[in-house]
Design a protein around this motif. Sequence first.
Motif, short mmCIF file in Angstrom:
data_model
loop_
_atom_site.label_atom_id
_atom_site.label_comp_id
_atom_site.label_asym_id
_atom_site.label_seq_id
_atom_site.Cartn_x
_atom_site.Cartn_y
_atom_site.Cartn_z
N GLU A 105 -47.25 -33.53 -16.93
CA GLU A 105 -47.38 -32.93 -16.43
C GLU A 105 -47.49 -31.09 -17.04
O GLU A 105 -48.72 -30.47 -16.99
CB GLU A 105 -46.00 -32.30 -15.06
N GLU A 166 -49.38 -27.84 -9.01
CA GLU A 166 -48.22 -27.61 -10.68
C GLU A 166 -48.95 -26.54 -11.21
O GLU A 166 -48.30 -25.57 -12.07
CB GLU A 166 -48.57 -28.78 -11.46
N HIS A 255 -40.85 -26.23 -9.41
CA HIS A 255 -41.83 -28.36 -9.22
C HIS A 255 -40.64 -29.55 -9.95
O HIS A 255 -40.81 -29.83 -8.55
CB HIS A 255 -42.98 -27.64 -9.61
N HIS A 259 -39.72 -32.52 -7.96
CA HIS A 259 -39.30 -34.07 -8.04
C HIS A 259 -37.88 -34.96 -8.42
O HIS A 259 -38.23 -36.10 -8.68
CB HIS A 259 -40.69 -34.24 -9.12
ZN ZN Z 1 -45.82 -33.02 -10.29
#
Ligand code: ZN
Length: 282
Positions: A105, A166, A255, A259
Amino acid sequence: MTDMWHTDLVRYDDSRPRIARIVLNRPDARNAQNTDLLYALNAAFDRAAHDDDIHVIVLAAEGPHFSSGHDLREVDWRENVAKRTPVGTWAGYRSPGAEGLMGREEEIYVGFCERWRNLPKPTIAEVQGKVIAGGLMLVWPCDLIVASEDAEFVDNAVAMGANAVEFFNHPWEFGIRKAKELLFTAGTLTAADAKRIGMVNRVVPRAELTERTMELAETIAAMPLFALKLAKLSVNSAQDAQGRMVVQNTAFGLHHLSHSHNVQVHGEIVDPDFVARLTRRA
Ligand code: ZN
């Protein structure tokens, strides 16, 4: 461009003087963003950036919807990044756990968005239909946004059990209080409301979207390129001086906390019940 994936997933048109028109070309999947599409898009942006004859870049999308967000059906997502030549330096894409996911990411989400946001030429997003979650991450890095009347914007990441998308530009795009409302409710922002709060520059009829966007691009393309670059960097600097990157880095860390939480609780990086939750809400 010689690589097939450039022409399959992203079209590049520089037939008009001084303007590069980049078009997402995955309409059957509502322009969902998989690894291939994002690298193709990044290559197209680089091509426009490196071409000294190009003054303005337009990002458009084929089909009724601009983008449904990240392609959550992509299976080999670690491997698909690891096999590329990266544009960033995070690496470790094949690493297990949070390390590989964060690396991915950093590279194709935040990394690409920052590259496109900082590209020193004016960029214009030409937007129609739905712009969902990761779709915002293609629109917001652009300098200007022209939307058709049917355009709708939503970040439903919280409903997925995640902390927003993101690229965390929500406070600047929506304003503080509206950012909270839209994130807390997975609410939809209409084109008219987006214009009212300053997130989009112009709202036009769907049938005129491309024509009106290209008119705006032509007006800008007539300006001296170096002055355009300097003006863009100056406005971006004003936003950066407000602590944009501090906010971005904090939100991105949270974030990834979300996850990791979802993996521990649900076995997946987002809560698999989110579709049912959104359906109940509707
Ligand atoms: Zn993500």
